[in-house]
Design a protein around this motif. Structure first.
Motif, mmCIF file in Angstrom:
data_model
loop_
_atom_site.group_PDB
_atom_site.id
_atom_site.type_symbol
_atom_site.label_atom_id
_atom_site.label_comp_id
_atom_site.label_asym_id
_atom_site.label_seq_id
_atom_site.Cartn_x
_atom_site.Cartn_y
_atom_site.Cartn_z
ATOM 1 N N ALA A 194 33.939 50.825 38.738
ATOM 2 C CA ALA A 194 33.590 52.121 38.154
ATOM 3 C C ALA A 194 32.828 52.985 39.155
ATOM 4 N N ILE A 195 31.916 52.358 39.900
ATOM 5 C CA ILE A 195 31.143 53.095 40.904
ATOM 6 C C ILE A 195 32.053 53.625 42.006
ATOM 7 N N VAL A 196 33.008 52.800 42.439
ATOM 8 C CA VAL A 196 33.947 53.236 43.474
ATOM 9 C C VAL A 196 34.807 54.395 42.962
ATOM 10 N N ILE A 197 35.242 54.319 41.716
ATOM 11 C CA ILE A 197 36.043 55.403 41.145
ATOM 12 C C ILE A 197 35.262 56.715 41.146
ATOM 13 N N VAL A 198 33.983 56.647 40.816
ATOM 14 C CA VAL A 198 33.143 57.853 40.853
ATOM 15 C C VAL A 198 33.119 58.425 42.264
ATOM 16 N N LEU A 245 36.292 60.330 42.805
ATOM 17 C CA LEU A 245 36.243 61.619 42.108
ATOM 18 C C LEU A 245 35.377 62.623 42.859
ATOM 19 N N ALA A 246 34.334 62.137 43.510
ATOM 20 C CA ALA A 246 33.477 63.030 44.290
ATOM 21 C C ALA A 246 34.252 63.643 45.451
ATOM 22 N N VAL A 247 35.152 62.869 46.050
ATOM 23 C CA VAL A 247 35.973 63.392 47.140
ATOM 24 C C VAL A 247 36.892 64.503 46.627
ATOM 25 N N ILE A 248 37.498 64.280 45.473
ATOM 26 C CA ILE A 248 38.377 65.292 44.883
ATOM 27 C C ILE A 248 37.567 66.541 44.543
ATOM 28 N N GLY A 249 36.363 66.323 43.988
ATOM 29 C CA GLY A 249 35.524 67.467 43.654
ATOM 30 C C GLY A 249 35.111 68.255 44.882
ATOM 31 N N ILE A 284 43.053 56.892 47.319
ATOM 32 C CA ILE A 284 42.858 55.553 47.864
ATOM 33 C C ILE A 284 41.564 54.934 47.354
ATOM 34 N N ILE A 285 40.516 55.749 47.310
ATOM 35 C CA ILE A 285 39.232 55.250 46.800
ATOM 36 C C ILE A 285 39.342 54.881 45.332
ATOM 37 N N VAL A 286 40.000 55.744 44.562
ATOM 38 C CA VAL A 286 40.157 55.488 43.129
ATOM 39 C C VAL A 286 40.965 54.214 42.894
ATOM 40 N N LEU A 287 42.033 54.022 43.666
ATOM 41 C CA LEU A 287 42.839 52.818 43.507
ATOM 42 C C LEU A 287 42.049 51.569 43.875
ATOM 43 N N SER A 288 41.157 51.683 44.858
ATOM 44 C CA SER A 288 40.286 50.559 45.191
ATOM 45 C C SER A 288 39.375 50.225 44.012
ATOM 46 N N GLY A 289 38.860 51.262 43.384
ATOM 47 C CA GLY A 289 38.040 51.052 42.199
ATOM 48 C C GLY A 289 38.839 50.437 41.062
ATOM 49 N N PHE A 290 40.092 50.868 40.936
ATOM 50 C CA PHE A 290 40.958 50.285 39.915
ATOM 51 C C PHE A 290 41.153 48.791 40.148
ATOM 52 N N TYR A 291 41.334 48.412 41.390
ATOM 53 C CA TYR A 291 41.519 46.990 41.728
ATOM 54 C C TYR A 291 40.287 46.189 41.308
#
Length: 306
Positions: A145-149, A152-156, A293-300
């Protein structure tokens, strides 16, 4: 107590595995259908559809198909779900959430909505499962969850640096709709609402919005766009991204639980960017790719048990 051995143990393990595998298959199928819905939405807005037009295609055809079933099952209690719960599911997982989501694509590219909304659905699902349903969230899922955030910060950052205030507005719209959908999934689990009645009731209740749509000139507007484009949206929105995806996701929640099923929306971004690139020619930017890529890492991490 004696433990099952040999053939008996294998049969027990197999019987335990099959429901989980079925839940995973349904979750992946729902993710693919949602990805197609995102791409169809972006295409529809480009060719002249307004968000209410896409909403009409999303709920009209499936609502008409489900109407006889709901009537036979009983309108008095909405297939046993009840009017109060049915309306709540309609808001969080039905036309209200969908209309807000469609509007978000008026402000940001496909890559933003397709990453932010599913990611926030995953984060919200994990949070609601822990706080409201008291499901245990493993350290790995918390780290995910932290990695996904971070993704999202990169997208923002792209919205702030390259799109401006409208980009931030669009991103926040998808944060809202992602959390709404997380609430929808949590209520399904908490109320033990099965997949088929949930999809049927939401789509039938959504038919109540059709008179408003017709009174505002929506039917004439979509007729002017042409049969082919309307047929495309009817299939993509009204079947695949609508009741089919909703049914598959609800079924995966029943088999896997809210916390585990909540990770499936996180694979929607990759599928959406890929399909959007192939069909619409919208190649992701460097920041979008990095965020993905970061979000997918968080998903994993989020799908791991430990």
């Amino acid at each position: 107590m004696n433990q099952p051995t040999g053939g008996a143990g294998a049969l027990i393990r197999q019987s335990d595995t099959r429901p989980a595998l079925l839940g995973v298959a349904c979750g992946v199928g729902a993710a693919l259908f949602w990805a197609l819905g995102f791409v169809a939405t972006r295409h529809g807005l480009k060719v002249g559809f307004a968000p209410p037009d896409l909403l009409m295609h999303r709920f009209l055809w499936s609502g008409l198909a489900f109407l006889p079933i709901v009537v036979r099952a009983g309108l008095g209690d909405l297939c046993g779900i009840g009017w109060g719960r049915g309306l709540a599911l309609m808001v969080l997982g039905g036309p209200v959430m969908s209309l807000i989501s469609y509007a978000g694509f008026l402000f940001v590219p496909l890559g933003h909505g397709s990453i932010i909304q599913p990611s926030c659905a995953t984060l919200g699902g994990l949070f609601f499962a822990a706080v409201l349903l008291r499901e245990r969230i493993s350290p790995s899922r918390l780290a995910g969850a932290i990695v996904i955030v971070g993704g999202l910060a990169v997208i923002g950052a792209e919205s702030i640096g390259h799109i401006g205030l409208t980009g931030v507005q669009g991103d926040l719209i998808f944060v809202l709709t992602g959390l709404m959908f997380a609430g929808f999934g949590t209520l399904l689990r908490s109320w033990r609402v099965s997949a088929f009645p949930a999809a049927a009731v939401i789509n039938v209740l959504s038919l109540s919005l059709l008179p408003i749509y017709a009174a505002t000139g929506g039917l004439a507007r979509v007729a002017a766009i042409g049969v082919g484009e309307n047929a495309l949206q009817a299939v993509a929105q009204g079947i695949l991204a609508g009741p089919a995806a909703m049914y598959l996701f609800a079924f995966s929640i029943q088999r896997l639980g809210v916390a585990r099923a909540a990770v499936f929306p996180a694979i929607v971004p990759a599928l959406t960017l890929l399909v959007g690139w192939l069909l619409l020619g919208e190649a992701p930017t460097m920041l979008q790719a990095a965020g993905l890529i970061i979000v997918l890492s968080g998903f994993y991490l989020a799908q791991r048990q430990r």
